[in-house]
Design an enzyme around this catalytic site. Structure first.
Site, PDB file in Angstrom:
ATOM      1  N   ASP A  37     -11.411 -59.240   4.220  1.00 35.85           N
ATOM      2  CA  ASP A  37     -10.463 -60.514   4.955  1.00 35.85           C
ATOM      3  C   ASP A  37     -10.432 -61.479   3.919  1.00 35.85           C
ATOM      4  O   ASP A  37     -11.238 -62.400   3.750  1.00 35.85           O
ATOM      5  CB  ASP A  37     -11.173 -60.872   6.001  1.00 35.85           C
ATOM      6  CG  ASP A  37     -10.427 -62.041   6.901  1.00 35.85           C
ATOM      7  OD1 ASP A  37      -9.530 -62.314   6.451  1.00 35.85           O
ATOM      8  OD2 ASP A  37     -10.959 -62.415   7.946  1.00 35.85           O
ATOM      9  N   HIS A  85      -8.298 -58.172  13.796  1.00 36.39           N
ATOM     10  CA  HIS A  85      -7.888 -57.475  12.823  1.00 36.39           C
ATOM     11  C   HIS A  85      -7.926 -55.908  12.984  1.00 36.39           C
ATOM     12  O   HIS A  85      -8.947 -55.362  13.735  1.00 36.39           O
ATOM     13  CB  HIS A  85      -9.044 -57.563  11.719  1.00 36.39           C
ATOM     14  CG  HIS A  85      -8.885 -59.057  11.272  1.00 36.39           C
ATOM     15  ND1 HIS A  85      -8.590 -59.582  10.110  1.00 36.39           N
ATOM     16  CD2 HIS A  85      -9.764 -60.053  11.942  1.00 36.39           C
ATOM     17  CE1 HIS A  85      -8.763 -60.846   9.875  1.00 36.39           C
ATOM     18  NE2 HIS A  85      -9.691 -61.197  11.088  1.00 36.39           N
ATOM     19  N   TYR A  87     -15.586 -61.711   2.720  1.00 35.86           N
ATOM     20  CA  TYR A  87     -15.127 -62.522   4.116  1.00 35.86           C
ATOM     21  C   TYR A  87     -15.024 -63.977   3.442  1.00 35.86           C
ATOM     22  O   TYR A  87     -15.814 -64.826   3.358  1.00 35.86           O
ATOM     23  CB  TYR A  87     -16.067 -62.539   5.060  1.00 35.86           C
ATOM     24  CG  TYR A  87     -15.660 -63.291   6.392  1.00 35.86           C
ATOM     25  CD1 TYR A  87     -14.298 -63.388   6.794  1.00 35.86           C
ATOM     26  CD2 TYR A  87     -16.598 -64.190   6.900  1.00 35.86           C
ATOM     27  CE1 TYR A  87     -13.904 -63.876   7.900  1.00 35.86           C
ATOM     28  CE2 TYR A  87     -16.116 -65.170   8.010  1.00 35.86           C
ATOM     29  CZ  TYR A  87     -14.656 -64.913   8.572  1.00 35.86           C
ATOM     30  OH  TYR A  87     -14.031 -65.580   9.531  1.00 35.86           O
TER      31      TYR A  87
END
Length: 299
Positions: free
Chosen positions: A182, A285, A132
């Site tokens: 991500d 997402h 992340y």
């Protein structure tokens, strides 16, 4: 064949209420990387993980960040930015276990934030990571955001070194490397619908795109979904909750599978689990899922 997916859930408890399990039960994934778990260990909804062994770094920031990797069997090795992570064996309560620490000067500042985790799969010669990456900011185009901008740049510098070191370490152990998650960066114009109006926006700044290009390539780490869809716009994986972005498919492709070349060649298909309607969205997402023929890695 291994089905492997990544999903920024924007809070595991909220995602569970919105249909997290029905999607993943239908997908029948062998490995799932999660980002933004955003939940203390004591408050984890354990039914979200039925059927999987969970390795989790929640971080120390209450209600923020947190990465996890769900596997069918316990991993054989664990590495993270900290020395202790959480393990949840199937049917058991969470417990703290030791983790090897990913060492790096730039990433040390993020050790308590739950942003990066690696595990070695027990049933395939693959090391899997969940990432992340900080969102950052559009400095200098947006005043007062320099600190957030520089934090992201620092993380990116450290991550670039980690990717090289982890790729070499995995290779020395006879493993391929797969980094999912991500990245908060759209690499090219194909990776977001409204690229013209976002050239001064975080996530599409020239220096961010250049960095992404520097950590990918045919001999280092391959963008698997793009390699399977070389001429397509998207497939997008993130849409704002606001306005008509989802309805109009005005999205960004910021959730990736980056794989070492041999593993990338083993990818046979990919899809984004985009929900049918706005009201059915699990998160901002959507999951990104790839099938890998890992039998080709045995030799």
């Amino acid at each position: 064949m291994r089905r492997i997916g990544t999903h920024n859930v924007n809070g595991i408890r909220a995602a569970l209420r919105r249909g997290f399990r029905p999607f993943w039960d239908s997908a029948e994934a062998d490995v799932i990387a999660l980002q933004e778990v955003r939940c203390r260990v004591a408050d984890l909804p354990l039914d979200a993980f039925d059927g999987y062994h969970v390795t989790l770094d929640t971080g120390q920031l209450a209600g923020r960040n947190g990465v996890a990797i769900l596997t069918r069997t316990p991993p054989t090795r664990i590495r993270s930015l900290t020395t202790t992570v959480t393990s949840i064996a199937q049917g058991d309560e969470p417990r703290s276990i030791d983790s090897e620490r990913v060492v790096g000067r730039d990433l040390a500042a993020f050790a308590d934030e739950g942003r990066y985790l690696e595990v070695d799969l027990a049933d395939a010669p693959v090391r899997v990571a969940s990432l992340y990456l900080p969102k950052g900011a559009a400095w200098p185009h947006e005043l007062g955001t320099e600190e957030k901008y520089r934090r992201k740049m620092r993380f990116m510098r450290g991550l670039a070194r980690t990717l090289v070191a982890s790729r070499r370490d995995a290779a020395a152990d006879g493993r391929e490397l797969l980094v999912m998650g991500d990245f908060n960066i759209a690499h090219t114009r194909q990776d977001l619908r409204n690229w013209r109006s976002n050239q001064k926006s975080e996530g599409f700044l020239p220096e961010e795109r250049e960095w992404f290009g520097s950590v990918t390539g045919p001999r280092t780490m391959v963008d698997v979904v793009r390699s399977l869809n070389p001429d397509a716009d998207g497939p997008y994986s993130w849409w704002s909750w606001r306005g008509q972005a989802f309805t109009n498919d005005a999205g960004w492709r910021i959730d990736y599978h980056l794989a070492t070349p041999r593993l990338a060649k083993a990818a046979t298909s990919a899809f984004v689990g985009r929900e049918s309607t706005y009201d059915e969205r699990i998160s901002d997402h959507s999951p990104v899922v790839v099938d890998y023929d890992t039998s080709t890695l045995a030799a």
